[in-house]
Design a protein around this motif. Structure first.
Motif, PDB file in Angstrom:
ATOM      1  N   PRO A 118      70.007 -15.353  24.067  1.00 37.02           N
ATOM      2  CA  PRO A 118      69.790 -16.071  25.326  1.00 37.02           C
ATOM      3  C   PRO A 118      68.816 -15.328  26.235  1.00 37.02           C
ATOM      4  CG  PRO A 118      72.131 -15.586  24.981  1.00 37.02           C
ATOM      5  CD  PRO A 118      71.396 -14.937  23.875  1.00 37.02           C
ATOM      6  N   GLU A 119      68.070 -16.095  27.011  1.00 38.00           N
ATOM      7  CA  GLU A 119      67.041 -15.514  27.860  1.00 38.00           C
ATOM      8  C   GLU A 119      67.584 -14.447  28.802  1.00 38.00           C
ATOM      9  OE1 GLU A 119      64.316 -18.264  29.728  1.00 38.00           O
ATOM     10  OE2 GLU A 119      64.086 -16.921  31.448  1.00 38.00           O
ATOM     11  N   GLU A 120      68.733 -14.741  29.402  1.00 39.59           N
ATOM     12  CA  GLU A 120      69.292 -13.786  30.366  1.00 39.59           C
ATOM     13  C   GLU A 120      69.564 -12.435  29.717  1.00 39.59           C
ATOM     14  OE1 GLU A 120      69.598 -13.405  33.600  1.00 39.59           O
ATOM     15  OE2 GLU A 120      68.268 -15.141  33.369  1.00 39.59           O
ATOM     16  N   THR A 121      70.160 -12.488  28.535  1.00 37.45           N
ATOM     17  CA  THR A 121      70.476 -11.262  27.795  1.00 37.45           C
ATOM     18  C   THR A 121      69.199 -10.469  27.532  1.00 37.45           C
ATOM     19  OG1 THR A 121      72.094 -12.607  26.658  1.00 37.45           O
ATOM     20  CG2 THR A 121      71.697 -10.405  25.754  1.00 37.45           C
ATOM     21  N   LEU A 122      68.183 -11.198  27.075  1.00 32.92           N
ATOM     22  CA  LEU A 122      66.938 -10.513  26.739  1.00 32.92           C
ATOM     23  C   LEU A 122      66.278  -9.921  27.968  1.00 32.92           C
ATOM     24  CD1 LEU A 122      65.284 -12.736  24.003  1.00 32.92           C
ATOM     25  CD2 LEU A 122      66.098 -10.390  23.777  1.00 32.92           C
ATOM     26  N   ARG A 123      66.342 -10.646  29.072  1.00 38.35           N
ATOM     27  CA  ARG A 123      65.669 -10.130  30.273  1.00 38.35           C
ATOM     28  C   ARG A 123      66.366  -8.887  30.805  1.00 38.35           C
ATOM     29  NH1 ARG A 123      63.559 -14.608  34.277  1.00 38.35           N
ATOM     30  NH2 ARG A 123      62.707 -12.707  35.178  1.00 38.35           N
ATOM     31  N   ALA A 138      57.247  -3.348  20.659  1.00 36.45           N
ATOM     32  CA  ALA A 138      57.554  -3.028  19.262  1.00 36.45           C
ATOM     33  C   ALA A 138      58.841  -2.201  19.180  1.00 36.45           C
ATOM     34  CB  ALA A 138      56.392  -2.281  18.619  1.00 36.45           C
ATOM     35  N   LEU A 139      59.032  -1.299  20.129  1.00 38.90           N
ATOM     36  CA  LEU A 139      60.268  -0.515  20.153  1.00 38.90           C
ATOM     37  C   LEU A 139      61.468  -1.416  20.455  1.00 38.90           C
ATOM     38  CD1 LEU A 139      59.223   2.734  22.061  1.00 38.90           C
ATOM     39  CD2 LEU A 139      59.788   2.504  19.633  1.00 38.90           C
ATOM     40  N   ALA A 140      61.261  -2.393  21.330  1.00 34.05           N
ATOM     41  CA  ALA A 140      62.342  -3.330  21.653  1.00 34.05           C
ATOM     42  C   ALA A 140      62.814  -4.025  20.384  1.00 34.05           C
ATOM     43  CB  ALA A 140      61.858  -4.358  22.668  1.00 34.05           C
ATOM     44  N   LYS A 141      61.864  -4.389  19.536  1.00 39.22           N
ATOM     45  CA  LYS A 141      62.240  -5.077  18.302  1.00 39.22           C
ATOM     46  C   LYS A 141      63.051  -4.168  17.378  1.00 39.22           C
ATOM     47  CE  LYS A 141      59.254  -8.197  16.647  1.00 39.22           C
ATOM     48  NZ  LYS A 141      57.947  -8.759  16.206  1.00 39.22           N
ATOM     49  N   LEU A 142      62.678  -2.887  17.362  1.00 38.53           N
ATOM     50  CA  LEU A 142      63.464  -1.946  16.552  1.00 38.53           C
ATOM     51  C   LEU A 142      64.884  -1.825  17.095  1.00 38.53           C
ATOM     52  CD1 LEU A 142      61.206   1.177  15.865  1.00 38.53           C
ATOM     53  CD2 LEU A 142      61.685  -0.731  14.339  1.00 38.53           C
ATOM     54  N   MET A 143      64.981  -1.844  18.432  1.00 38.74           N
ATOM     55  CA  MET A 143      66.288  -1.643  19.040  1.00 38.74           C
ATOM     56  C   MET A 143      67.218  -2.813  18.820  1.00 38.74           C
ATOM     57  SD  MET A 143      65.139  -0.004  22.638  1.00 38.74           S
ATOM     58  CE  MET A 143      66.698  -0.037  23.482  1.00 38.74           C
ATOM     59  N   LEU A 144      66.652  -4.019  18.764  1.00 40.00           N
ATOM     60  CA  LEU A 144      67.488  -5.208  18.664  1.00 40.00           C
ATOM     61  C   LEU A 144      67.971  -5.444  17.245  1.00 40.00           C
ATOM     62  CD1 LEU A 144      65.576  -7.585  21.056  1.00 40.00           C
ATOM     63  CD2 LEU A 144      67.887  -6.694  21.337  1.00 40.00           C
ATOM     64  N   ASP A 145      67.449  -4.691  16.324  1.00 44.91           N
ATOM     65  CA  ASP A 145      67.718  -4.982  14.938  1.00 44.91           C
ATOM     66  C   ASP A 145      68.220  -3.721  14.242  1.00 44.91           C
ATOM     67  OD1 ASP A 145      67.823  -6.583  12.840  1.00 44.91           O
ATOM     68  OD2 ASP A 145      65.669  -6.680  12.455  1.00 44.91           O
ATOM     69  N   ASP A 146      69.510  -3.592  14.100  1.00 43.24           N
ATOM     70  CA  ASP A 146      70.032  -2.390  13.455  1.00 43.24           C
ATOM     71  C   ASP A 146      69.519  -2.307  12.029  1.00 43.24           C
ATOM     72  OD1 ASP A 146      71.367  -2.518  15.742  1.00 43.24           O
ATOM     73  OD2 ASP A 146      73.377  -2.659  14.885  1.00 43.24           O
ATOM     74  N   ALA A 147      69.030  -1.151  11.655  1.00 45.68           N
ATOM     75  CA  ALA A 147      68.583  -0.970  10.279  1.00 45.68           C
ATOM     76  C   ALA A 147      68.949   0.436   9.850  1.00 45.68           C
ATOM     77  CB  ALA A 147      67.084  -1.189  10.178  1.00 45.68           C
ATOM     78  N   GLY A 148      69.133   0.613   8.573  1.00 46.92           N
ATOM     79  CA  GLY A 148      69.522   1.926   8.073  1.00 46.92           C
ATOM     80  C   GLY A 148      68.326   2.815   7.787  1.00 46.92           C
TER      81      GLY A 148
END
Ligand SMILES: Nc1ncnc2c1ncn2[C@@H]1O[C@H](COP(=O)(O)OP(=O)(O)OP(=O)(O)O)[C@@H](O)[C@H]1O
Ligand SMILES: [Mg+2]
Length: 626
Positions: free
Chosen positions: A423-428, A457-467
């Motif tokens: 949701p937009e609010e969460t992302l903002r 680009a860092l935001a995208k890394l943060m939103l997506d847990d990866a090993g």
């Protein structure tokens, strides 16, 4: 007459004010470092000076007859068929004269009789101008500069688009230097460059006669090349005389003075208000009114702006113990490509295993194949020989050196929404952590500054847990606080990291292993960059000494220093090194890994020995007076 005079310069993008009434001037040969947080307007200032962005107010004046050359922060490949041709066309004036001379030579060969003297005269004039511009020496100068920036003859024959990130940067620098301008505008010139190229550039800039504006986040570089510093913050420029070190000190001083002034004024205001409140209706009402008037007229001291800090947290999802395993790889591009000879570029990778939790730094000169190695592991580049096995449960995220996976035509918000559907609010709210506040979320990716793009680009890394994180030069473009924040976040991260970097501090802080890509092959080491470098120097020295006298690493120094234990420091160094070598051999043996306890024990022993070695080196260096 100054080289450039900037007067009350204001810049706007739409309704956003980026620079407010900036005034400064630059003398010939003066080198000004420009610093400031990501998005503070450094690139915009250079664009205003180069005429690319029109000012909203004020003026920029360049001294008469002086030439300007500009190295932008983001580069496109040159338009010509080869690297060499691209470099040659740096000086359009010389190239034009050259064409005219050729045309005239042709004409003279064809014409006889009356027309000839006219042609000869004209030829003489053009030739005179050509000589004045040093046209005859130009080709060798081009070759010299290209060599200087480390582009070999094989590289020079390539199409500019075939160059690696660092090589492209080197070509851009060569083009800039060939223009022999009086004013150089350099926007983050050290990004993508390897250590050797950075040092070369430092030396070059220090002997150059040009005046310069140098935008950089590289402290060491600034310290070595800048005479003065201009800091941009919240649209305002502040001038600091003296080099970078001086700037850091002065900035601290000025901020604390300003803070004290602010506090003193706040106290005065509070006292006065209290007085007014108490006496405004009584006998002293007149005095109270007087004080109110004074208070209303008081020019308020603003406290020093807070340095904002991004907040990054990277969470790891669980993976299998095995991340990658390979019995060796050969990577190659068929067409001639980075730094190969005519036969194309190739890289041999020995057998390797990557286990969960390792943090591997991939280092090596520009064009050696670091990005290609990452791409092979990602499955984007098919090895010519060999295979990489990926563990059964590995989730991976890739941070691209050129941030190519960001869509320039989306907004910051939609870029994230389209991938994560939150949701937009969460992302903002989340974007606030990365310093995109309020309407910043609606900015187009294409109009973001370099560092702001990196933050997306860092935001995208943060939103997506990866090993597993694969990061290609992640600190480029980030300002210093953001670099430090990323360092911390990576150290807290529980997963596996493979990253390419040229930043020694960053490598040392983050890595547990080092892969060195050099001369067409990869060597793999335990420990960080400093450990490896010491070992390498150590190996290089006895080899050189063998030709001369004893085992003394530097023949001229009296290095055999006796210690209380009797053995010389040098002998002890050799012993510890042999020990480290033995441990490494065992760690390289895959059977060792059948027993995790033994691996842990060996790693501990390795670390301990490396520490001992480090202090022995210090001792040795001190004794040698190095
Ligand atoms: N074409 C544009 N349209 C709208 N806004 C822009 C445009 N170019 C830059 N901006 C905004 O202006 C501000 C200053 O950008 P600029 O590129 O000058 O920053 P910078 O100091 O060079 O940052 P960095 O260190 O990240 O390179 C940023 O907030 C950026 O988003
Ligand atoms: Mg910039």
């Amino acid at each position: 007459m100054p080289l450039v005079r900037v007067e009350r310069l204001s810049l706007m993008y739409g309704a956003d004010l980026v620079l407010r009434e900036l005034t400064f001037q630059l003398e010939p040969r003066q080198r000004l470092g420009i610093v400031g947080a990501n998005g503070s307007g450094k690139t915009s200032l250079l664009k205003a000076l180069s005429g690319e962005v029109p000012p909203a107010g004020g003026s920029v004046a360049l001294a008469a007859r002086s030439r300007l050359a500009y190295l932008p922060q983001e580069l496109e490949a040159g338009p010509h068929e080869s690297v060499y041709a691209d470099a040659l066309h740096s000086r359009s004036d010389i190239m034009e004269l050259r064409q005219r001379l050729e045309g005239l030579e042709d004409a003279m060969a064809r014409t006889g009789g009356e027309a000839l003297p006219g042609l000869v005269d004209e030829y003489g004039d053009v030739q005179h101008e050509y000589e004045r511009l040093d046209g005859y020496a130009y080709d060798s100068r081009v070759a010299e500069v290209l060599h200087g920036v480390g582009l070999s003859e094989a590289d020079q024959a390539l199409a500019p688009s075939a160059l690696s990130g660092g090589q492209r940067r080197r070509l851009a620098l060569a083009r800039l230097l060939l223009q022999e301008a009086d004013l150089l505008l350099l926007d983050e010139p050290t990004n993508h460059l390897d250590l050797e190229a950075i040092e070369w550039l430092e030396d070059f800039l220090r002997v150059s006669h040009a005046g310069m504006l140098i935008v950089s986040h590289d402290r060491r570089f600034l310290e070595r090349v800048a005479d003065d510093i201009l800091e941009l913050q919240a649209g305002v420029g502040e001038w600091y005389p003296g080099n970078y070190r001086q700037y850091v000190r002065l900035r601290q001083e000025r901020r604390s003075v300003r803070q004290k002034e602010y506090e003193a004024q706040q106290e005065y205001i509070a006292r006065t208000e209290e007085f007014i409140r108490r006496y405004k209706a009584g006998q002293r009402a007149r005095e109270a009114r007087g004080r109110q008037t004074k208070l209303d007229r008081l020019e308020r001291v603003v406290p020093p702006a807070e340095d904002q800090q991004i907040r990054i947290r990277l969470r790891a999802s669980a993976t299998s113990e095995l991340i990658y395993q390979s019995d060796g790889l050969t990577l190659a591009y068929k067409s001639p490509s980075p730094s190969g000879g005519g036969q194309g570029w190739g890289l041999n990778v020995p057998a390797f295993t990557v286990s969960a939790g390792e943090r591997i730094a991939i280092v090596g000169p520009n064009g050696s194949g670091k990005t290609s190695l990452l791409k092979a592991l990602l499955g984007e580049l098919r090895p010519l020989k060999g295979r990489v096995k990926t563990g059964p449960r590995v989730t991976m995220r890739y941070y691209d050196q050129h941030l190519a996976d960001l869509d320039p035509n989306k907004t910051v918000l939609t870029e994230l929404q389209d991938v994560f559907g939150l949701p937009e609010e969460t992302l903002r709210t989340f974007l606030g952590r990365l310093l995109f506040s309020g309407d910043d979320a609606f900015k187009m990716i294409r109009s973001l500054s370099g560092g702001e793009k990196s933050r997306v680009a860092l935001a995208k890394l943060m939103l997506d847990d990866a090993g597993l994180l694969m990061l290609d030069e992640p600190t480029n473009h980030l300002d210093i606080p953001a670099q430090e924040m990323l360092e911390d976040a990576l150290n807290d991260y529980q997963g596996t990291i493979l990253f390419v970097s040229h930043d020694r501090y960053f490598i040392d802080d983050v890595s547990t292993h080092l892969w060195v890509v050099e001369d067409g092959s990869v060597s793999m080491h335990l420990g960080n960059y400093s450990d490896w470098e010491r070992r390498r120097q150590r190996i290089a020295r006895p080899a050189a000494a063998n030709e001369g006298r004893s085992r003394s690493p530097r023949p001229a120094s009296p290095l055999r220093v006796a210690t209380p234990a009797g053995a010389s420091v040098e002998d002890q160094i050799q012993d510890v090194e042999a020990e480290i070598h033995r441990i490494e051999e065992r760690l390289a043996d895959h059977q060792t890994y059948d027993d995790p306890a033994q691996v842990a024990e060996l790693s501990r022993a390795h670390e301990e020995a490396s520490l001992r070695l480090r202090s022995l080196y210090q001792e040795w260096e001190q004794a040698a007076g190095l």
